[in-house]
Design a protein around this motif. Structure first.
Motif, PDB file in Angstrom:
ATOM      1  N   THR A  19       0.826  -1.208   0.000  1.00 28.98           N
ATOM      2  CA  THR A  19       0.000   0.000   0.000  1.00 28.98           C
ATOM      3  C   THR A  19       0.859   1.256   0.000  1.00 28.98           C
ATOM      4  N   LEU A  20       1.892   1.292   0.841  1.00 23.11           N
ATOM      5  CA  LEU A  20       2.773   2.462   0.873  1.00 23.11           C
ATOM      6  C   LEU A  20       3.545   2.596  -0.439  1.00 23.11           C
ATOM      7  N   PHE A  21       4.022   1.480  -0.982  1.00 23.66           N
ATOM      8  CA  PHE A  21       4.753   1.507  -2.254  1.00 23.66           C
ATOM      9  C   PHE A  21       3.879   2.077  -3.372  1.00 23.66           C
ATOM     10  N   GLU A  22       2.653   1.580  -3.480  1.00 25.24           N
ATOM     11  CA  GLU A  22       1.779   2.044  -4.562  1.00 25.24           C
ATOM     12  C   GLU A  22       1.396   3.503  -4.380  1.00 25.24           C
ATOM     13  N   TYR A  23       1.259   3.951  -3.149  1.00 25.46           N
ATOM     14  CA  TYR A  23       0.931   5.360  -2.908  1.00 25.46           C
ATOM     15  C   TYR A  23       2.106   6.260  -3.290  1.00 25.46           C
ATOM     16  N   LEU A  24       3.305   5.872  -2.867  1.00 28.28           N
ATOM     17  CA  LEU A  24       4.476   6.715  -3.089  1.00 28.28           C
ATOM     18  C   LEU A  24       4.972   6.671  -4.534  1.00 28.28           C
ATOM     19  N   VAL A  25       4.826   5.519  -5.190  1.00 29.92           N
ATOM     20  CA  VAL A  25       5.394   5.355  -6.525  1.00 29.92           C
ATOM     21  C   VAL A  25       4.352   5.492  -7.624  1.00 29.92           C
ATOM     22  N   LYS A  26       3.159   4.946  -7.404  1.00 30.81           N
ATOM     23  CA  LYS A  26       2.147   4.922  -8.456  1.00 30.81           C
ATOM     24  C   LYS A  26       1.035   5.945  -8.239  1.00 30.81           C
ATOM     25  N   ASP A  27       1.161   6.746  -7.157  1.00 34.39           N
ATOM     26  CA  ASP A  27       0.168   7.783  -6.852  1.00 34.39           C
ATOM     27  C   ASP A  27      -1.231   7.216  -6.649  1.00 34.39           C
ATOM     28  N   ILE A  28      -1.316   5.995  -6.139  1.00 34.91           N
ATOM     29  CA  ILE A  28      -2.620   5.382  -5.876  1.00 34.91           C
ATOM     30  C   ILE A  28      -2.967   5.611  -4.409  1.00 34.91           C
ATOM     31  N   GLU A  29      -4.017   6.369  -4.190  1.00 35.55           N
ATOM     32  CA  GLU A  29      -4.451   6.627  -2.820  1.00 35.55           C
ATOM     33  C   GLU A  29      -5.307   5.453  -2.349  1.00 35.55           C
ATOM     34  N   PRO A  30      -4.950   4.825  -1.240  1.00 31.52           N
ATOM     35  CA  PRO A  30      -5.701   3.650  -0.791  1.00 31.52           C
ATOM     36  C   PRO A  30      -7.020   4.035  -0.141  1.00 31.52           C
ATOM     37  N   PRO A  31      -7.927   3.090   0.018  1.00 33.69           N
ATOM     38  CA  PRO A  31      -9.134   3.353   0.809  1.00 33.69           C
ATOM     39  C   PRO A  31      -8.748   3.613   2.256  1.00 33.69           C
ATOM     40  N   LYS A  32      -9.608   4.297   2.987  1.00 28.14           N
ATOM     41  CA  LYS A  32      -9.295   4.607   4.387  1.00 28.14           C
ATOM     42  C   LYS A  32      -9.225   3.352   5.237  1.00 28.14           C
ATOM     43  N   LEU A  33      -9.888   2.297   4.810  1.00 27.32           N
ATOM     44  CA  LEU A  33      -9.882   1.038   5.563  1.00 27.32           C
ATOM     45  C   LEU A  33      -9.641  -0.128   4.617  1.00 27.32           C
ATOM     46  N   ILE A  34      -8.626  -0.935   4.928  1.00 26.14           N
ATOM     47  CA  ILE A  34      -8.439  -2.216   4.252  1.00 26.14           C
ATOM     48  C   ILE A  34      -8.747  -3.277   5.299  1.00 26.14           C
ATOM     49  N   ASP A  35      -9.924  -3.862   5.189  1.00 27.76           N
ATOM     50  CA  ASP A  35     -10.452  -4.735   6.233  1.00 27.76           C
ATOM     51  C   ASP A  35      -9.918  -6.159   6.087  1.00 27.76           C
ATOM     52  N   ILE A  36      -9.427  -6.694   7.188  1.00 23.07           N
ATOM     53  CA  ILE A  36      -8.990  -8.083   7.237  1.00 23.07           C
ATOM     54  C   ILE A  36     -10.101  -8.889   7.914  1.00 23.07           C
ATOM     55  N   PRO A  37     -10.677  -9.876   7.250  1.00 20.29           N
ATOM     56  CA  PRO A  37     -11.837 -10.578   7.819  1.00 20.29           C
ATOM     57  C   PRO A  37     -11.486 -11.414   9.043  1.00 20.29           C
ATOM     58  N   VAL A  38     -12.489 -11.637   9.899  1.00 23.35           N
ATOM     59  CA  VAL A  38     -12.365 -12.526  11.053  1.00 23.35           C
ATOM     60  C   VAL A  38     -12.581 -13.950  10.566  1.00 23.35           C
ATOM     61  N   THR A  39     -11.632 -14.830  10.825  1.00 24.52           N
ATOM     62  CA  THR A  39     -11.791 -16.242  10.487  1.00 24.52           C
ATOM     63  C   THR A  39     -11.883 -17.068  11.776  1.00 24.52           C
ATOM     64  N   ILE A  40     -12.539 -18.205  11.685  1.00 25.60           N
ATOM     65  CA  ILE A  40     -12.703 -19.098  12.852  1.00 25.60           C
ATOM     66  C   ILE A  40     -12.106 -20.445  12.496  1.00 25.60           C
ATOM     67  N   ALA A  41     -11.180 -20.914  13.316  1.00 29.15           N
ATOM     68  CA  ALA A  41     -10.565 -22.221  13.088  1.00 29.15           C
ATOM     69  C   ALA A  41     -10.891 -23.157  14.236  1.00 29.15           C
ATOM     70  N   ILE A  42     -11.210 -24.391  13.886  1.00 34.00           N
ATOM     71  CA  ILE A  42     -11.312 -25.486  14.852  1.00 34.00           C
ATOM     72  C   ILE A  42     -10.329 -26.572  14.383  1.00 34.00           C
ATOM     73  N   ASN A  43     -10.127 -27.569  15.197  1.00 30.51           N
ATOM     74  CA  ASN A  43      -9.159 -28.590  14.846  1.00 30.51           C
ATOM     75  C   ASN A  43      -9.448 -29.206  13.471  1.00 30.51           C
ATOM     76  N   GLU A  44     -10.715 -29.493  13.212  1.00 31.68           N
ATOM     77  CA  GLU A  44     -11.083 -30.157  11.966  1.00 31.68           C
ATOM     78  C   GLU A  44     -10.892 -29.266  10.732  1.00 31.68           C
ATOM     79  N   SER A  45     -10.820 -27.963  10.919  1.00 31.33           N
ATOM     80  CA  SER A  45     -10.716 -27.073   9.762  1.00 31.33           C
ATOM     81  C   SER A  45      -9.286 -26.752   9.368  1.00 31.33           C
ATOM     82  N   LEU A  46      -8.317 -27.198  10.170  1.00 36.11           N
ATOM     83  CA  LEU A  46      -6.920 -26.879   9.883  1.00 36.11           C
ATOM     84  C   LEU A  46      -6.489 -27.533   8.575  1.00 36.11           C
TER      85      LEU A  46
END
Length: 340
Positions: A313-340
């Motif tokens: 994100t910083l590279f693209e802003y500084l080099v490519k003049d791309i302004e990022p969105p104010k929020l880049i959301d990382i989703p909540v994931t749920i893991a149980i033993n069987e899902s590994l």
């Protein structure tokens, strides 16, 4: 005079990020919008110039500073992996990433590191900000003077950052509360271990956890809320104290690092079968405890992706003049033993 992404965005009445996705053939753009952007770029004979800009900048290096919390939390090692992946990808453009690691969760140390990076004349800075007025003031001063600063993982609303990359931690806390309520008896007792009150992410997780229990499982009792500063040894001591003090303890929620200490303490106390544990971050310690049945659920936030994204994100802003969105959301994931 060559046309820029910004000019194309204005003519197409879309964001610069949308134009970048179209020109780089990335998904997530409406087909009509994509066609419109391509037609405008074609009519104006657009030629990407970020490579030339990056090569010019590379003579002096594009310097980014990244401030991380202590590396005794394994979560940080996965963030570093993502940072290193991005640094390697953009190395040809003269990118240099300076990683500064705190040894404590004290505001004075983070302030010192911010000033060190400022003295190194970094073009951009990614900060895991402690919730402290001096840190907010210093970062806002740097932003006013032209330093590109984004925050990640722990949000501070009063920092005028370029963007925030991270998770909705309140949602993560509510998710943990909902899961805990489903696996505990209706009047179960829970101990809570938070990393520190000086990071908003842990404040928000705790708030979400408390509010979900209050709304949906009002008879479940939170016994104590203790801080371990992400340290395994402190989590171990706190868990043993919970086991010794509360014979009916039924659950432990740990918001940050140190879950291996929780597992060791429950094993020594002979309580691994009777105490349910919910923690955050899929790291080697939490995965092992999930597989052994000591931990019931692990809530993930993709730290390697976060590390990669902050550099990109910083590279693209500084080099490519791309302004990022104010929020880049990382989703909540749920893991149980069987899902590994």
């Amino acid at each position: 005079m060559s046309v820029t992404i910004k000019q194309i965005a204005a003519l197409a009445n879309v964001s610069r990020g949308t134009v970048d996705r179209v020109l780089n053939n990335r998904p997530g753009v409406n087909p009509d919008t994509r066609e419109k952007v391509l037609k405008i770029a074609g009519e104006l004979h657009y030629q990407p110039n970020f490579l030339a800009k990056a090569l010019v900048n590379s003579k002096e290096n594009i310097k980014l500073g990244v401030i991380l919390t202590p590396d005794y939390n394994p979560f940080i090692h996965q963030i570093i992996k993502g940072i290193e992946d991005a640094q390697e990808e953009f190395r040809a453009f003269g990118l240099k990433v300076i990683i500064k690691m705190m040894t404590t969760l004290e505001a004075a140390e983070e302030l010192k590191i911010i000033h060190e990076l400022e003295a190194e004349n970094v073009n951009g800075m990614a900060v895991f900000p402690l919730d402290h007025p001096q840190i907010v003031s210093v970062l806002n001063h740097l932003i006013e003077n032209g330093t590109a600063i984004l925050t990640f993982n722990s949000k501070a609303d009063t920092i005028h950052d370029l963007c925030f990359i991270g998770q909705n931690h309140y949602k993560g806390g509510r998710t943990a509360g909902g899961l805990m309520g489903k696996i505990l008896p209706p009047d179960g007792q829970v101990g809570v271990i938070i990393s520190t009150a000086d990071l908003s992410c842990h404040q928000e997780r705790l708030k979400g956890f408390q509010e979900k229990l209050r709304e949906s499982y009002p008879k479940i009792q939170i016994l104590e809320i203790r801080s371990n500063q992400d340290r395994k040894d402190d989590a171990f001591k706190i868990t043993l104290e919970y086991c010794n003090k509360y014979p009916d303890l039924a659950g432990i929620y740990i918001t940050g690092g140190g879950v291996a200490g929780v597992g060791s303490a429950l094993d020594i106390a002979g309580r691994t079968a009777s105490v349910h544990v919910i923690c955050h971050d899929l790291i080697p310690d939490s995965i092992a405890l999930l597989q052994s049945g000591v931990v019931d659920f692990v809530l993930g936030q993709e730290p390697t992706l976060q590390g990669y994204q902050i550099v990109k994100t910083l590279f693209e802003y500084l080099v490519k003049d791309i302004e990022p969105p104010k929020l880049i959301d990382i989703p909540v994931t749920i893991a149980i033993n069987e899902s590994l």
